[in-house]
Design an enzyme around this catalytic site. Structure first.
Site, PDB file in Angstrom:
ATOM      1  N   ARG A 149      -3.008 -15.439 -41.503  1.00  0.00           N
ATOM      2  CA  ARG A 149      -3.254 -14.518 -40.386  1.00  0.00           C
ATOM      3  C   ARG A 149      -4.689 -14.020 -40.528  1.00  0.00           C
ATOM      4  O   ARG A 149      -5.228 -13.969 -41.641  1.00  0.00           O
ATOM      5  CB  ARG A 149      -2.302 -13.322 -40.450  1.00  0.00           C
ATOM      6  CG  ARG A 149      -0.826 -13.670 -40.380  1.00  0.00           C
ATOM      7  CD  ARG A 149       0.024 -12.409 -40.508  1.00  0.00           C
ATOM      8  NE  ARG A 149       1.449 -12.699 -40.407  1.00  0.00           N
ATOM      9  CZ  ARG A 149       2.269 -12.878 -41.445  1.00  0.00           C
ATOM     10  NH1 ARG A 149       1.777 -12.791 -42.680  1.00  0.00           N
ATOM     11  NH2 ARG A 149       3.549 -13.138 -41.285  1.00  0.00           N
ATOM     12  N   LYS A 173       2.100  -9.056 -44.162  1.00  0.00           N
ATOM     13  CA  LYS A 173       2.697  -7.900 -43.491  1.00  0.00           C
ATOM     14  C   LYS A 173       3.528  -7.087 -44.485  1.00  0.00           C
ATOM     15  O   LYS A 173       4.200  -7.653 -45.341  1.00  0.00           O
ATOM     16  CB  LYS A 173       3.579  -8.363 -42.331  1.00  0.00           C
ATOM     17  CG  LYS A 173       2.797  -8.915 -41.144  1.00  0.00           C
ATOM     18  CD  LYS A 173       3.728  -9.258 -39.996  1.00  0.00           C
ATOM     19  CE  LYS A 173       2.953  -9.706 -38.764  1.00  0.00           C
ATOM     20  NZ  LYS A 173       3.851 -10.065 -37.655  1.00  0.00           N
ATOM     21  N   HIS A 245      -5.435 -17.029 -34.619  1.00  0.00           N
ATOM     22  CA  HIS A 245      -4.038 -17.405 -34.822  1.00  0.00           C
ATOM     23  C   HIS A 245      -3.777 -18.869 -34.462  1.00  0.00           C
ATOM     24  O   HIS A 245      -2.808 -19.466 -34.938  1.00  0.00           O
ATOM     25  CB  HIS A 245      -3.137 -16.489 -33.993  1.00  0.00           C
ATOM     26  CG  HIS A 245      -1.927 -16.013 -34.749  1.00  0.00           C
ATOM     27  ND1 HIS A 245      -2.014 -15.201 -35.865  1.00  0.00           N
ATOM     28  CD2 HIS A 245      -0.600 -16.253 -34.571  1.00  0.00           C
ATOM     29  CE1 HIS A 245      -0.792 -14.957 -36.320  1.00  0.00           C
ATOM     30  NE2 HIS A 245       0.081 -15.576 -35.551  1.00  0.00           N
ATOM     31  N   HIS A 271       6.770 -16.011 -43.571  1.00  0.00           N
ATOM     32  CA  HIS A 271       7.764 -15.553 -42.590  1.00  0.00           C
ATOM     33  C   HIS A 271       9.012 -15.075 -43.318  1.00  0.00           C
ATOM     34  O   HIS A 271       9.528 -15.764 -44.201  1.00  0.00           O
ATOM     35  CB  HIS A 271       8.158 -16.692 -41.642  1.00  0.00           C
ATOM     36  CG  HIS A 271       7.127 -17.004 -40.621  1.00  0.00           C
ATOM     37  ND1 HIS A 271       7.072 -18.211 -39.955  1.00  0.00           N
ATOM     38  CD2 HIS A 271       6.078 -16.271 -40.142  1.00  0.00           C
ATOM     39  CE1 HIS A 271       6.039 -18.200 -39.108  1.00  0.00           C
ATOM     40  NE2 HIS A 271       5.446 -17.036 -39.204  1.00  0.00           N
ATOM     41  N   TYR A 280       7.670 -23.490 -34.384  1.00  0.00           N
ATOM     42  CA  TYR A 280       6.710 -24.587 -34.533  1.00  0.00           C
ATOM     43  C   TYR A 280       7.338 -25.956 -34.318  1.00  0.00           C
ATOM     44  O   TYR A 280       6.644 -26.965 -34.348  1.00  0.00           O
ATOM     45  CB  TYR A 280       6.054 -24.516 -35.911  1.00  0.00           C
ATOM     46  CG  TYR A 280       5.201 -23.290 -36.064  1.00  0.00           C
ATOM     47  CD1 TYR A 280       3.955 -23.206 -35.463  1.00  0.00           C
ATOM     48  CD2 TYR A 280       5.658 -22.189 -36.764  1.00  0.00           C
ATOM     49  CE1 TYR A 280       3.179 -22.061 -35.560  1.00  0.00           C
ATOM     50  CE2 TYR A 280       4.894 -21.033 -36.872  1.00  0.00           C
ATOM     51  CZ  TYR A 280       3.656 -20.984 -36.271  1.00  0.00           C
ATOM     52  OH  TYR A 280       2.905 -19.843 -36.363  1.00  0.00           O
TER      53      TYR A 280
END
Length: 300
Positions: A149, A173, A245, A271, A280
């Site tokens: 990211r 994150k 991104h 993720h 994806y």
């Protein structure tokens, strides 16, 4: 509605301490519950979070369906489900009033991707005669080869580079850390940038460990990386709307198309859920036919 306020406050603490979510994500989750509270106040329904039932929730969802699209409805319902799961987890409720409420079906927007040729052309358009050229090449190579990211890229530190082991440490994150493999070619671009540019510039206090620096010796912003990529797209007349991104999307897509395991891609992207990674799986029909012909026993 003060009872709602106290439970929302506890919920926010739970999301921060137990789930490790960012302040922005926590605010979004709480906002979904506050929308419900506002609806109850407007419709003069004096009901606590411990007593609210399916009928009241159905009324709220019907009300918002007239003002927000299906995607927003889905997000709000998901936020409410999370809140009521928290109440069950803490022993405040035994069941959720959202048990039988269906989330609207939403067609997922497939992310834009670049072909390997487009990525090569884009990176090849960088002016290496300027100091920032070496930095920009190293940055874009890192974005693409590690699937980062943009926030992870600009916060990457020298102390996060474990080149002998072939990994970099990435802080994603919720401050969750993961180790991502990094190829030799990308390592070489980073070393070249460090040796020829970074080691020769004045560095501001507090940024001594930051890998990618601006001309003033402090960290780059996400907006600056976005601008660099946009300018390169204009330079090569690329007819696609791209952002940092896009490199992450391309990383995942190219790995999947070349036979990589979805679980491995999930771990590299950081993720939490495999369903996030499944977006994806938008491979073209030709590629899927090749996979079927190659691996299905009836085609042998």
């Amino acid at each position: 509605m003060t009872s709602w306020e106290s439970y929302i406050k506890e919920y926010k603490s739970y999301l921060k301490l137990e789930r490790g979510l960012s302040e922005n994500t926590i605010a979004n989750y709480a906002f979904d519950v506050e929308k419900l509270v506002t609806h109850l106040e407007n419709t003069k329904q004096e009901v606590s979070p411990l007593k609210i039932d399916e009928q009241a929730l159905q009324g709220f969802i019907y009300a918002i369906s007239g003002v927000v699209n299906a995607r927003s409805q889905t997000r709000i319902i998901s936020g409410l489900k999370s809140f009521f799961k928290f109440l069950i987890f803490e022993g405040y409720r035994e069941t959720t009033p959202l048990e039988l409420i269906e989330i609207p079906k939403v067609g997922r927007k497939l992310p834009d991707t670049l072909s390997t040729e487009e990525i090569d052309t884009l990176i090849g358009a960088i002016d290496l005669s300027k100091n920032e050229g070496e930095r920009n090449r190293a940055m874009l190579e890192t974005l693409y080869s590690c699937g980062l990211r943009v926030s992870e890229l600009v916060t990457l530190k020298l102390s996060d580079l474990f080149f002998e082991e072939g990994f970099i440490k990435v802080t994603g994150k919720g401050n969750k850390q993961r180790f991502v493999p990094i190829g030799t070619a990308t390592q070489n671009y980073i070393v070249l940038y460090k040796d020829s540019v970074r080691n020769h510039q004045a560095i501001k206090k507090g940024f001594e460990d930051t890998l990618f620096l601006n001309r003033r010796g402090s960290g780059l912003t996400r907006a600056m990386v976005f601008t660099i990529i946009k300018d390169l797209a204009v330079k090569i007349n690329l007819q696609k709307t791209i952002s940092p991104h896009t490199f992450r999307h391309s990383f995942a897509t190219h790995l999947l198309e070349n036979g990589a395991d979805l679980r491995a891609i999930q771990m590299m992207l950081g993720h939490e859920s495999i369903t996030t990674t499944e977006v994806y799986m938008h491979l073209d029909r030709k590629h899927l036919s090749k996979v079927l012909n190659a691996y299905h026993p009836r085609n042998h």
